[in-house]
Design a protein around this motif. Structure first.
Motif, PDB file in Angstrom:
ATOM      1  N   ALA A  34      90.145  45.837  27.323  1.00  0.00           N
ATOM      2  CA  ALA A  34      90.785  47.077  26.395  1.00  0.00           C
ATOM      3  C   ALA A  34      92.235  46.586  26.056  1.00  0.00           C
ATOM      4  N   GLU A  35      92.812  45.666  27.092  1.00  0.00           N
ATOM      5  CA  GLU A  35      94.198  45.385  26.737  1.00  0.00           C
ATOM      6  C   GLU A  35      94.041  44.467  25.701  1.00  0.00           C
ATOM      7  N   LYS A  36      93.035  43.415  25.624  1.00  0.00           N
ATOM      8  CA  LYS A  36      92.685  42.385  24.453  1.00  0.00           C
ATOM      9  C   LYS A  36      92.708  43.160  23.183  1.00  0.00           C
ATOM     10  N   PHE A  37      91.668  44.180  23.214  1.00  0.00           N
ATOM     11  CA  PHE A  37      91.242  44.942  22.178  1.00  0.00           C
ATOM     12  C   PHE A  37      92.493  45.613  21.506  1.00  0.00           C
ATOM     13  N   VAL A  38      93.330  46.362  22.365  1.00  0.00           N
ATOM     14  CA  VAL A  38      94.364  47.278  21.524  1.00  0.00           C
ATOM     15  C   VAL A  38      95.390  46.326  21.001  1.00  0.00           C
ATOM     16  N   THR A  39      95.800  45.085  21.783  1.00  0.00           N
ATOM     17  CA  THR A  39      96.694  44.469  21.085  1.00  0.00           C
ATOM     18  C   THR A  39      96.365  43.645  20.074  1.00  0.00           C
ATOM     19  N   TYR A  40      95.205  43.442  19.813  1.00  0.00           N
ATOM     20  CA  TYR A  40      94.555  42.755  18.491  1.00  0.00           C
ATOM     21  C   TYR A  40      94.568  44.042  17.406  1.00  0.00           C
ATOM     22  N   TYR A  41      94.303  45.219  17.666  1.00  0.00           N
ATOM     23  CA  TYR A  41      94.218  45.951  16.553  1.00  0.00           C
ATOM     24  C   TYR A  41      95.414  47.001  16.473  1.00  0.00           C
ATOM     25  N   MET A  42      96.291  47.176  17.323  1.00  0.00           N
ATOM     26  CA  MET A  42      97.328  48.015  17.284  1.00  0.00           C
ATOM     27  C   MET A  42      98.552  47.195  17.839  1.00  0.00           C
ATOM     28  N   GLN A  43      99.641  48.190  17.488  1.00  0.00           N
ATOM     29  CA  GLN A  43     100.900  47.427  17.642  1.00  0.00           C
ATOM     30  C   GLN A  43     101.100  47.080  19.209  1.00  0.00           C
ATOM     31  N   ASN A  44     101.877  46.168  19.556  1.00  0.00           N
ATOM     32  CA  ASN A  44     102.093  46.063  20.938  1.00  0.00           C
ATOM     33  C   ASN A  44     102.358  46.951  21.687  1.00  0.00           C
ATOM     34  N   PRO A  45     101.812  47.383  22.676  1.00  0.00           N
ATOM     35  CA  PRO A  45     102.370  48.357  23.534  1.00  0.00           C
ATOM     36  C   PRO A  45     103.600  48.062  24.458  1.00  0.00           C
ATOM     37  N   ASP A  46     104.297  49.190  24.584  1.00  0.00           N
ATOM     38  CA  ASP A  46     105.427  48.968  25.919  1.00  0.00           C
ATOM     39  C   ASP A  46     104.630  48.543  27.091  1.00  0.00           C
ATOM     40  N   PRO A  47     105.289  48.021  27.862  1.00  0.00           N
ATOM     41  CA  PRO A  47     104.779  47.734  29.507  1.00  0.00           C
ATOM     42  C   PRO A  47     103.999  49.191  30.252  1.00  0.00           C
ATOM     43  N   TRP A  48     105.093  50.288  29.916  1.00  0.00           N
ATOM     44  CA  TRP A  48     104.408  51.544  30.724  1.00  0.00           C
ATOM     45  C   TRP A  48     103.269  51.907  30.064  1.00  0.00           C
ATOM     46  N   GLN A  49     103.203  51.884  28.680  1.00  0.00           N
ATOM     47  CA  GLN A  49     101.972  52.319  28.007  1.00  0.00           C
ATOM     48  C   GLN A  49     100.760  51.533  28.435  1.00  0.00           C
ATOM     49  N   LEU A  50     100.849  50.195  28.491  1.00  0.00           N
ATOM     50  CA  LEU A  50      99.933  49.290  28.845  1.00  0.00           C
ATOM     51  C   LEU A  50      99.368  49.344  30.266  1.00  0.00           C
ATOM     52  N   SER A  51     100.476  49.496  31.079  1.00  0.00           N
ATOM     53  CA  SER A  51     100.249  49.835  32.378  1.00  0.00           C
ATOM     54  C   SER A  51      99.244  51.218  32.925  1.00  0.00           C
ATOM     55  N   THR A  52      99.772  52.230  32.119  1.00  0.00           N
ATOM     56  CA  THR A  52      99.029  53.622  32.128  1.00  0.00           C
ATOM     57  C   THR A  52      97.591  53.522  31.659  1.00  0.00           C
ATOM     58  N   PHE A  53      97.549  52.795  30.585  1.00  0.00           N
ATOM     59  CA  PHE A  53      96.150  52.552  29.548  1.00  0.00           C
ATOM     60  C   PHE A  53      95.231  51.734  30.555  1.00  0.00           C
ATOM     61  N   ARG A  54      95.570  50.605  31.230  1.00  0.00           N
ATOM     62  CA  ARG A  54      94.798  49.830  32.045  1.00  0.00           C
ATOM     63  C   ARG A  54      94.533  50.764  33.202  1.00  0.00           C
ATOM     64  N   THR A  55      95.265  51.626  33.909  1.00  0.00           N
ATOM     65  CA  THR A  55      94.993  52.449  35.050  1.00  0.00           C
ATOM     66  C   THR A  55      93.677  53.297  34.634  1.00  0.00           C
ATOM     67  N   TRP A  56      93.786  53.971  33.266  1.00  0.00           N
ATOM     68  CA  TRP A  56      92.601  54.663  32.793  1.00  0.00           C
ATOM     69  C   TRP A  56      91.348  53.917  32.879  1.00  0.00           C
ATOM     70  N   LEU A  57      91.357  52.567  32.860  1.00  0.00           N
ATOM     71  CA  LEU A  57      90.255  52.003  32.636  1.00  0.00           C
ATOM     72  C   LEU A  57      89.655  51.085  33.885  1.00  0.00           C
ATOM     73  N   THR A  58      90.437  51.220  34.883  1.00  0.00           N
ATOM     74  CA  THR A  58      89.771  50.619  36.022  1.00  0.00           C
ATOM     75  C   THR A  58      88.452  51.401  36.644  1.00  0.00           C
ATOM     76  N   ARG A  59      87.761  50.481  37.245  1.00  0.00           N
ATOM     77  CA  ARG A  59      86.448  51.160  37.814  1.00  0.00           C
ATOM     78  C   ARG A  59      86.477  50.783  39.242  1.00  0.00           C
ATOM     79  N   GLY A  60      85.617  51.633  40.004  1.00  0.00           N
ATOM     80  CA  GLY A  60      85.236  51.408  41.247  1.00  0.00           C
ATOM     81  C   GLY A  60      84.238  50.449  41.557  1.00  0.00           C
ATOM     82  N   ALA A  61      83.779  50.256  42.691  1.00  0.00           N
ATOM     83  CA  ALA A  61      82.602  49.501  43.087  1.00  0.00           C
ATOM     84  C   ALA A  61      81.256  49.971  42.547  1.00  0.00           C
ATOM     85  N   ASP A  62      81.116  51.189  42.499  1.00  0.00           N
ATOM     86  CA  ASP A  62      80.154  52.093  41.850  1.00  0.00           C
ATOM     87  C   ASP A  62      79.911  51.989  40.444  1.00  0.00           C
TER      88      ASP A  62
END
Length: 132
Positions: A34-62
């Motif tokens: 997702a980080e690669k995807f959005v930095t290609y298609y969208m404006q570069n996010p601020d660090p806090w935006q990217l941190s929150t965005f990445r948190t949304w998309l983390t998965r567990g072992a399941d």
């Protein structure tokens, strides 16, 4: 986490005052994609935006998203819409999700819809145009 941005040029604290994450968050595959995807298609996010965005998309072992709820408290006009736009675009294009978005104002909903559809109409992105 490294960011390709000059932190000195940014205003305000770029790290959350409080950040609570789950120990279940072990798979960062979607977050990395997702980080690669959005930095290609969208404006570069601020660090806090990217941190929150990445948190949304983390998965567990399941294989399920590790965080059922992700909250952020950010002042008005500081970039929260970027998060919603990025999540909706990545979810629809890469994860094949159906996206439902609502807001208190129809104009806000329409603005996000128009921004999202503009990616698919942009001739710079024929791969997205092909998805129409």
């Amino acid at each position: 986490m490294s960011y390709d941005v000059d932190l000195a040029a940014l205003r305000g604290n770029q790290e959350p005052t409080h950040l609570y994450t789950s120990d279940l968050a072990v798979d960062l595959t979607d977050a990395d994609r997702a980080e690669k995807f959005v930095t290609y298609y969208m404006q570069n996010p601020d660090p806090w935006q990217l941190s929150t965005f990445r948190t949304w998309l983390t998965r567990g072992a399941d294989g399920k998203f590790a965080h059922k709820i992700v909250g952020t408290s950010i002042p008005r006009r500081a970039g929260k819409s970027w998060l919603l736009e990025a999540r909706a675009l990545f979810g629809a294009v890469v994860l094949g999700e159906a996206v439902i978005y609502t807001s208190h104002h129809l104009t806000t909903t329409n603005e996000l819809f128009n921004r999202l559809t503009s990616y698919f109409e942009d001739t710079r992105y024929p791969e997205l145009q092909a998805k129409l």
